[in-house]
Motif scaffolding. Structure first.
Motif, PDB file in Angstrom:
ATOM      1  N   ALA A 164       0.859  -1.196   0.000  1.00 52.37           N
ATOM      2  CA  ALA A 164       0.000   0.000   0.000  1.00 52.37           C
ATOM      3  C   ALA A 164       0.887   1.234   0.000  1.00 52.37           C
ATOM      4  O   ALA A 164       2.093   1.146   0.264  1.00 52.37           O
ATOM      5  CB  ALA A 164      -0.900  -0.007   1.235  1.00 52.37           C
ATOM      6  N   PHE A 165       0.299   2.375  -0.304  1.00 55.42           N
ATOM      7  CA  PHE A 165       1.045   3.632  -0.166  1.00 55.42           C
ATOM      8  C   PHE A 165       0.054   4.768  -0.015  1.00 55.42           C
ATOM      9  O   PHE A 165      -0.611   5.157  -0.976  1.00 55.42           O
ATOM     10  CB  PHE A 165       1.963   3.860  -1.380  1.00 55.42           C
ATOM     11  N   HIS A 166      -0.079   5.246   1.240  1.00 59.96           N
ATOM     12  CA  HIS A 166      -1.006   6.351   1.506  1.00 59.96           C
ATOM     13  C   HIS A 166      -0.481   7.156   2.678  1.00 59.96           C
ATOM     14  O   HIS A 166       0.494   6.762   3.338  1.00 59.96           O
ATOM     15  CB  HIS A 166      -2.427   5.824   1.781  1.00 59.96           C
ATOM     16  N   THR A 175      -0.172  14.753  -7.393  1.00 55.38           N
ATOM     17  CA  THR A 175      -1.286  14.168  -8.157  1.00 55.38           C
ATOM     18  C   THR A 175      -1.473  12.687  -7.810  1.00 55.38           C
ATOM     19  O   THR A 175      -2.487  12.095  -8.161  1.00 55.38           O
ATOM     20  CB  THR A 175      -1.044  14.270  -9.686  1.00 55.38           C
ATOM     21  N   LEU A 176      -0.462  12.092  -7.142  1.00 56.72           N
ATOM     22  CA  LEU A 176      -0.537  10.652  -6.847  1.00 56.72           C
ATOM     23  C   LEU A 176      -1.762  10.348  -5.991  1.00 56.72           C
ATOM     24  O   LEU A 176      -2.040  11.033  -5.005  1.00 56.72           O
ATOM     25  CB  LEU A 176       0.737  10.201  -6.107  1.00 56.72           C
ATOM     26  N   VAL A 177      -2.477   9.300  -6.384  1.00 57.71           N
ATOM     27  CA  VAL A 177      -3.668   8.876  -5.648  1.00 57.71           C
ATOM     28  C   VAL A 177      -3.231   7.837  -4.605  1.00 57.71           C
ATOM     29  O   VAL A 177      -2.492   6.911  -4.947  1.00 57.71           O
ATOM     30  CB  VAL A 177      -4.697   8.258  -6.632  1.00 57.71           C
ATOM     31  N   ASP A 181      -3.761  -1.048  -2.122  1.00 62.53           N
ATOM     32  CA  ASP A 181      -3.432  -2.331  -2.755  1.00 62.53           C
ATOM     33  C   ASP A 181      -2.798  -2.055  -4.121  1.00 62.53           C
ATOM     34  O   ASP A 181      -3.457  -1.538  -5.017  1.00 62.53           O
ATOM     35  CB  ASP A 181      -4.707  -3.174  -2.929  1.00 62.53           C
ATOM     36  N   ARG A 182      -1.524  -2.397  -4.227  1.00 63.38           N
ATOM     37  CA  ARG A 182      -0.829  -2.142  -5.497  1.00 63.38           C
ATOM     38  C   ARG A 182       0.167  -3.249  -5.775  1.00 63.38           C
ATOM     39  O   ARG A 182       0.499  -4.048  -4.886  1.00 63.38           O
ATOM     40  CB  ARG A 182      -0.114  -0.784  -5.451  1.00 63.38           C
ATOM     41  N   ILE A 183       0.662  -3.282  -7.012  1.00 64.90           N
ATOM     42  CA  ILE A 183       1.783  -4.168  -7.343  1.00 64.90           C
ATOM     43  C   ILE A 183       3.055  -3.516  -6.814  1.00 64.90           C
ATOM     44  O   ILE A 183       3.219  -2.295  -6.876  1.00 64.90           O
ATOM     45  CB  ILE A 183       1.880  -4.378  -8.873  1.00 64.90           C
ATOM     46  N   ALA A 228       4.052  -0.843   3.791  1.00 65.46           N
ATOM     47  CA  ALA A 228       3.479   0.508   3.860  1.00 65.46           C
ATOM     48  C   ALA A 228       4.150   1.417   2.841  1.00 65.46           C
ATOM     49  O   ALA A 228       3.584   2.438   2.437  1.00 65.46           O
ATOM     50  CB  ALA A 228       3.667   1.079   5.262  1.00 65.46           C
ATOM     51  N   SER A 229       5.369   1.068   2.440  1.00 64.62           N
ATOM     52  CA  SER A 229       6.123   1.841   1.440  1.00 64.62           C
ATOM     53  C   SER A 229       7.380   1.041   1.126  1.00 64.62           C
ATOM     54  O   SER A 229       7.761   0.143   1.888  1.00 64.62           O
ATOM     55  CB  SER A 229       6.535   3.210   1.998  1.00 64.62           C
ATOM     56  N   VAL A 230       8.042   1.395   0.045  1.00 63.54           N
ATOM     57  CA  VAL A 230       9.324   0.764  -0.257  1.00 63.54           C
ATOM     58  C   VAL A 230      10.306   1.073   0.876  1.00 63.54           C
ATOM     59  O   VAL A 230      11.063   0.207   1.326  1.00 63.54           O
ATOM     60  CB  VAL A 230       9.873   1.267  -1.616  1.00 63.54           C
ATOM     61  N   GLN A 231      10.249   2.317   1.373  1.00 63.38           N
ATOM     62  CA  GLN A 231      11.159   2.732   2.438  1.00 63.38           C
ATOM     63  C   GLN A 231      11.026   1.810   3.660  1.00 63.38           C
ATOM     64  O   GLN A 231      12.030   1.352   4.236  1.00 63.38           O
ATOM     65  CB  GLN A 231      10.848   4.176   2.870  1.00 63.38           C
ATOM     66  N   ALA A 232       9.780   1.567   4.096  1.00 65.58           N
ATOM     67  CA  ALA A 232       9.555   0.786   5.321  1.00 65.58           C
ATOM     68  C   ALA A 232       9.973  -0.674   5.128  1.00 65.58           C
ATOM     69  O   ALA A 232      10.537  -1.296   6.042  1.00 65.58           O
ATOM     70  CB  ALA A 232       8.084   0.876   5.724  1.00 65.58           C
ATOM     71  N   PRO A 256      14.796   0.383  -6.905  1.00 68.69           N
ATOM     72  CA  PRO A 256      13.915   1.110  -7.816  1.00 68.69           C
ATOM     73  C   PRO A 256      12.478   0.645  -7.606  1.00 68.69           C
ATOM     74  O   PRO A 256      12.240  -0.552  -7.392  1.00 68.69           O
ATOM     75  CB  PRO A 256      14.424   0.698  -9.201  1.00 68.69           C
ATOM     76  N   ASN A 257      11.555   1.585  -7.604  1.00 70.96           N
ATOM     77  CA  ASN A 257      10.135   1.222  -7.501  1.00 70.96           C
ATOM     78  C   ASN A 257       9.611   1.104  -8.923  1.00 70.96           C
ATOM     79  O   ASN A 257       9.367   2.109  -9.594  1.00 70.96           O
ATOM     80  CB  ASN A 257       9.389   2.315  -6.716  1.00 70.96           C
ATOM     81  N   LYS A 258       9.518  -0.119  -9.420  1.00 67.84           N
ATOM     82  CA  LYS A 258       9.106  -0.350 -10.809  1.00 67.84           C
ATOM     83  C   LYS A 258       7.591  -0.306 -10.873  1.00 67.84           C
ATOM     84  O   LYS A 258       6.919  -1.238 -10.433  1.00 67.84           O
ATOM     85  CB  LYS A 258       9.651  -1.701 -11.283  1.00 67.84           C
ATOM     86  N   LEU A 289      13.259   5.691  -6.864  1.00 69.82           N
ATOM     87  CA  LEU A 289      14.519   5.054  -6.441  1.00 69.82           C
ATOM     88  C   LEU A 289      14.691   5.318  -4.952  1.00 69.82           C
ATOM     89  O   LEU A 289      14.831   6.467  -4.526  1.00 69.82           O
ATOM     90  CB  LEU A 289      15.712   5.602  -7.224  1.00 69.82           C
ATOM     91  N   ILE A 290      14.626   4.240  -4.178  1.00 63.31           N
ATOM     92  CA  ILE A 290      14.650   4.359  -2.727  1.00 63.31           C
ATOM     93  C   ILE A 290      15.949   3.727  -2.233  1.00 63.31           C
ATOM     94  O   ILE A 290      16.218   2.558  -2.530  1.00 63.31           O
ATOM     95  CB  ILE A 290      13.432   3.619  -2.098  1.00 63.31           C
ATOM     96  N   THR A 291      16.740   4.512  -1.506  1.00 58.66           N
ATOM     97  CA  THR A 291      18.030   4.010  -1.026  1.00 58.66           C
ATOM     98  C   THR A 291      18.213   4.345   0.459  1.00 58.66           C
ATOM     99  O   THR A 291      17.644   5.331   0.948  1.00 58.66           O
ATOM    100  CB  THR A 291      19.224   4.624  -1.798  1.00 58.66           C
TER     101      THR A 291
HETATM  102  O1  LIG Z   1       6.758   3.209  -1.589  1.00 62.99           O
HETATM  103  C1  LIG Z   1       6.772   4.320  -2.158  1.00 62.99           C
HETATM  104  N1  LIG Z   1       7.597   5.292  -1.721  1.00 62.99           N
HETATM  105  C2  LIG Z   1       7.667   6.539  -2.282  1.00 62.99           C
HETATM  106  O2  LIG Z   1       8.466   7.412  -1.861  1.00 62.99           O
HETATM  107  C3  LIG Z   1       6.807   6.787  -3.381  1.00 62.99           C
HETATM  108  N2  LIG Z   1       6.585   7.876  -4.161  1.00 62.99           N
HETATM  109  C4  LIG Z   1       5.651   7.537  -5.075  1.00 62.99           C
HETATM  110  O3  LIG Z   1       5.228   8.311  -6.002  1.00 62.99           O
HETATM  111  N3  LIG Z   1       5.226   6.256  -4.879  1.00 62.99           N
HETATM  112  C5  LIG Z   1       5.954   5.762  -3.819  1.00 62.99           C
HETATM  113  N4  LIG Z   1       5.925   4.553  -3.202  1.00 62.99           N
END
Ligand SMILES: O=c1[nH]c(=O)c2[nH]c(=O)[nH]c2[nH]1
Length: 301
Positions: A164-166, A175-177, A181-183, A228-232, A256-258, A289-291
C-alpha cells in the motif's frame, strides 16, 4: 612536450578490467563451475609512469590479467569470491614491493545446476535469473588493512498485492492517488560491509552463508511484509540482516520502484479493478529510487 610543473598526480590506480574466467572443478563424476568477471587495480609508487613516461614501475595490465588466471588455477576458493579476491590482493602485495594497495572487484555470474530426470545433473547448468553476487576487496600494505564489501545485484522481484502507499505528504504539486493495494516490484541492489579490518577476524567470516542469508531475508521480507512503502520494507530487511550477522557493519539497499499502473478502461465502460482480474501497464520509466544505508548505533564487536 610542454611540462606544467604546477600539476601533480593526486591519486592513480590502474590495472585490468573485465577479466572473465570460467573455472571448472572436477570432483569425480561431478563437475562444478564458477564464472566471474574480475577487475584488478594497483596503487603505489607508480606516479613516474604518468609524469616521466617511466615504464619501469608498471606491472603491466596484461600481468594483472595473468595474475587473476593463475590465482584462479591454484585457488580452492574461486567460488568464495571474498576469499578469492583476498588471495589475489595478497599475491600482488607479496610479489611487487612498490605496490602499496591492491583492489579487486568481482562479479559472480549465476550458473545453477540443472535438475534432469528429477536429479541434479553432474555437469549441466542453467542461468535461472539475472541476479549476481559481487565482492570488492581493498587491500593496503600499510597495516595489512582490508576493507570488504559484498553485494547482491539485479534481483528482480514482484508481488501482486500486500503493498500500500497512503498518508504521504501532499501539496499543490501532488497528483498521486493513495492506494491500499498495489503491485510492488523492484530490482534489488544490496551492499554490505564487514566490521573487522584485521585479516585474522575476517578469515572466520562465512561470506557464502551471508550472501545466501541476505538474499533469503530480502526475499522473505519482500514477500511477507504488508508493505506501507518501499522505504519501510527496505528498513525491515536491514534490521533483520544487522540482527542476524554481527560481522556485517552496515547494509545499504538501492531499490527502484518499478511502477505498474492500472489501465484506465472507464471509456470502455469497464471497471478494470472489478471482479478478480486486473490489467496493468508496466512502466519502463520513470521509476522511483529508494536508497538507505543502515548501521548499528553502537558496534557489537
Ligand atoms: O513506496 C513508495 N515510496 C515513495 O516514496 C513513493 N513515491 C511515489 O510516487 N510512490 C511511492 N511509493
Amino acid at each position: 612536450m610542454s611540462n606544467n610543473s604546477n600539476v601533480y598526480i593526486k591519486h592513480a590506480r590502474y590495472g585490468k578490467d573485465l577479466v572473465r574466467i570460467m573455472r571448472v572443478y572436477k570432483e569425480g563424476n561431478v563437475q562444478h563451475c564458477t564464472e566471474l568477471t574480475v577487475r584488478l587495480l594497483l596503487e603505489g609508487d607508480i606516479n613516474t609512469s604518468y609524469t616521466k613516461a617511466d615504464n619501469s614501475v608498471i606491472v603491466t595490465t596484461d600481468t594483472c590479467k595473468n595474475t587473476v588466471n593463475v590465482v584462479a588455477k591454484r585457488s580452492d576458493n574461486v567460488d568464495n569470491i571474498e576469499v578469492f579476491g583476498q588471495e589475489i590482493t595478497e599475491h600482488v602485495l607479496k610479489q611487487y614491493a612498490h605496490i602499496s594497495g591492491a583492489f579487486v572487484d568481482i562479479i559472480k555470474h549465476k550458473w545453477t545446476r540443472l535438475i534432469v530426470d528429477g536429479k541434479p545433473h553432474p555437469h549441466s547448468f542453467v542461468r535461472d535469473g539475472e541476479d549476481i553476487q559481487t565482492a570488492s576487496i581493498q587491500h593496503y600494505r600499510a597495516g595489512d588493512q582490508i576493507n570488504i564489501t559484498s553485494g547482491l545485484d539485479k534481483l528482480l522481484v514482484l508481488k501482486t498485492t500486500g503493498s500500500a502507499f497512503h498518508g504521504f505528504y501532499t501539496d499543490e504539486y501532488t497528483t498521486l492517488v493513495p492506494t491500499w493495494d498495489r503491485i510492488f516490484s523492484t530490482s534489488v541492489d544490496a551492499k554490505w560491509t564487514f566490521v573487522s579490518k584485521s585479516r585474522s577476524t575476517l578469515r572466520s567470516v562465512d561470506f557464502k552463508a551471508i550472501h545466501a542469508g541476505v538474499k533469503q531475508i530480502t526475499c522473505d521480507t519482500f514477500a511477507k511484509d504488508d508493505s506501507a512503502s518501499v522505504q519501510a520494507t527496505l528498513y525491515l530487511m536491514q534490521q533483520q540482516i544487522l540482527a542476524k550477522y554481527p560481522a556485517v557493519a552496515d547494509i545499504s539497499y538501492s531499490l527502484p520502484n518499478k511502477h505498474y499502473v492500472g489501465v484506465d478502461m472507464s471509456k470502455l465502460n469497464i471497471d478494470n479493478a472489478g471482479k478478480n482480474t486486473s490489467v496493468y501497464h508496466p512502466q519502463a520509466d520513470p521509476s522511483g529510487l529508494i536508497t538507505a544505508v543502515a548501521g548499528r548505533k553502537s558496534s557489537k564487536l
